[in-house]
Design an enzyme around this catalytic site. Structure first.
Site, PDB file in Angstrom:
ATOM      1  N   ASP A   8       0.875  -1.177   0.000  1.00  0.00           N
ATOM      2  CA  ASP A   8       0.000   0.000   0.000  1.00  0.00           C
ATOM      3  C   ASP A   8       0.917   1.233   0.000  1.00  0.00           C
ATOM      4  O   ASP A   8       2.147   1.107  -0.161  1.00  0.00           O
ATOM      5  CB  ASP A   8      -0.996  -0.046   1.180  1.00  0.00           C
ATOM      6  CG  ASP A   8      -0.346   0.193   2.541  1.00  0.00           C
ATOM      7  OD1 ASP A   8       0.900   0.332   2.605  1.00  0.00           O
ATOM      8  OD2 ASP A   8      -1.080   0.244   3.546  1.00  0.00           O
ATOM      9  N   CYS A  65       3.205  -3.100   4.017  1.00  0.00           N
ATOM     10  CA  CYS A  65       2.413  -1.913   4.350  1.00  0.00           C
ATOM     11  C   CYS A  65       3.172  -1.176   5.442  1.00  0.00           C
ATOM     12  O   CYS A  65       4.366  -1.417   5.632  1.00  0.00           O
ATOM     13  CB  CYS A  65       0.974  -2.277   4.730  1.00  0.00           C
ATOM     14  SG  CYS A  65       0.743  -3.326   6.169  1.00  0.00           S
ATOM     15  N   THR A  67       2.926  -1.288   8.747  1.00  0.00           N
ATOM     16  CA  THR A  67       3.337  -2.192   9.829  1.00  0.00           C
ATOM     17  C   THR A  67       3.515  -3.638   9.374  1.00  0.00           C
ATOM     18  O   THR A  67       4.084  -4.446  10.095  1.00  0.00           O
ATOM     19  CB  THR A  67       2.251  -2.216  10.926  1.00  0.00           C
ATOM     20  OG1 THR A  67       1.026  -2.662  10.316  1.00  0.00           O
ATOM     21  CG2 THR A  67       2.043  -0.838  11.551  1.00  0.00           C
ATOM     22  N   HIS A  98       9.880 -24.177   8.936  1.00  0.00           N
ATOM     23  CA  HIS A  98       8.879 -24.862   9.764  1.00  0.00           C
ATOM     24  C   HIS A  98       7.443 -24.666   9.285  1.00  0.00           C
ATOM     25  O   HIS A  98       6.628 -25.569   9.437  1.00  0.00           O
ATOM     26  CB  HIS A  98       8.972 -24.379  11.223  1.00  0.00           C
ATOM     27  CG  HIS A  98      10.225 -24.826  11.909  1.00  0.00           C
ATOM     28  ND1 HIS A  98      10.369 -24.798  13.282  1.00  0.00           N
ATOM     29  CD2 HIS A  98      11.393 -25.308  11.430  1.00  0.00           C
ATOM     30  CE1 HIS A  98      11.573 -25.242  13.609  1.00  0.00           C
ATOM     31  NE2 HIS A  98      12.218 -25.546  12.499  1.00  0.00           N
ATOM     32  N   HIS A 133       7.231 -31.103  10.272  1.00  0.00           N
ATOM     33  CA  HIS A 133       6.523 -29.842  10.002  1.00  0.00           C
ATOM     34  C   HIS A 133       5.429 -30.020   8.945  1.00  0.00           C
ATOM     35  O   HIS A 133       4.456 -29.275   8.929  1.00  0.00           O
ATOM     36  CB  HIS A 133       7.509 -28.760   9.577  1.00  0.00           C
ATOM     37  CG  HIS A 133       8.590 -28.543  10.581  1.00  0.00           C
ATOM     38  ND1 HIS A 133       8.327 -28.099  11.856  1.00  0.00           N
ATOM     39  CD2 HIS A 133       9.924 -28.774  10.524  1.00  0.00           C
ATOM     40  CE1 HIS A 133       9.459 -28.031  12.535  1.00  0.00           C
ATOM     41  NE2 HIS A 133      10.441 -28.445  11.754  1.00  0.00           N
TER      42      HIS A 133
HETATM   43  C1  RB5 Z   1      -1.702   2.941   6.487  1.00  0.00           C
HETATM   44  O1  RB5 Z   1      -1.660   4.157   7.120  1.00  0.00           O
HETATM   45  C2  RB5 Z   1      -1.407   1.817   7.474  1.00  0.00           C
HETATM   46  O2  RB5 Z   1      -2.490   1.653   8.339  1.00  0.00           O
HETATM   47  C3  RB5 Z   1      -1.116   0.532   6.733  1.00  0.00           C
HETATM   48  O3  RB5 Z   1      -0.035   0.728   5.887  1.00  0.00           O
HETATM   49  C4  RB5 Z   1      -0.756  -0.666   7.574  1.00  0.00           C
HETATM   50  O4  RB5 Z   1       0.209  -0.350   8.507  1.00  0.00           O
HETATM   51  C5  RB5 Z   1      -1.886  -1.406   8.147  1.00  0.00           C
HETATM   52  O5  RB5 Z   1      -1.725  -2.423   8.814  1.00  0.00           O
END
Ligand code: RB5
Length: 146
Positions: A8, A65, A67, A98, A133
């Site tokens: 994203d 993304c 996080t 695994h 596994h």
């Molecule tokens: C976008 O701002 C952020 O929420 C997205 O990139 C991600 O971290 C969501 O899990």
């Protein structure tokens, strides 16, 4: 090996770095974006990429993304996908050995590009150990198919 790569808006920069890694490793890959100016929804990229892994068109996906969490939650909703959220080298290796993870998720806002590139390198080049596994991974598939 064929890899599908997506992010994203929160993962655009890291996605470009990971594309370089795949090029260096001569891994065949398709980058499906985002080619975004503003913000987009990670689920709009996670689902199509994960589905193209589940269908067998691609062997693996790398999803990025902010996080890595949104991508991993969404990708794991797709039957046949084992998405691993990874931010260290140990779990990058062990989740292949695994869990036979077929999707790697990382967060651009969590780790630096140097570590992320090493994680991508380790993850794409580590094989599943199978053995005991295999049974554990099969139980996940059995559960999905209930
Ligand atoms: C976008 O701002 C952020 O929420 C997205 O990139 C991600 O971290 C969501 O899990």
């Amino acid at each position: 090996m064929k890899v599908i790569l997506a992010s994203d808006h929160g993962g655009v920069n890291l996605r470009k770095e990971v594309a370089e890694v795949l090029n260096d490793l001569e891994v065949e890959f398709e980058d499906i974006g985002c080619n975004c100016e503003g913000s987009v929804d990670y689920s709009d990229y996670a689902f199509p990429a994960a589905e193209r892994v589940a269908s067998g068109e691609f062997d693996k996906a790398i999803l990025i993304c902010g996080t890595g969490i949104g991508m991993s939650i969404a990708a794991n909703k797709v039957k046949g996908v084992r998405a691993a959220l990874v931010h260290d080298l140990f779990t990058a290796k062990v989740t292949r050995e695994h869990n036979d993870s077929n999707v790697l998720c990382m967060g651009e806002r969590v780790i630096g590009p140097g570590l992320a590139k090493e994680i991508a390198k380790t993850w794409v080049s580590t094989d599943f150990e199978a053995g005991r596994h295999e049974r554990r991974v099969s139980k996940i598939a059995e559960y999905e198919n209930k």
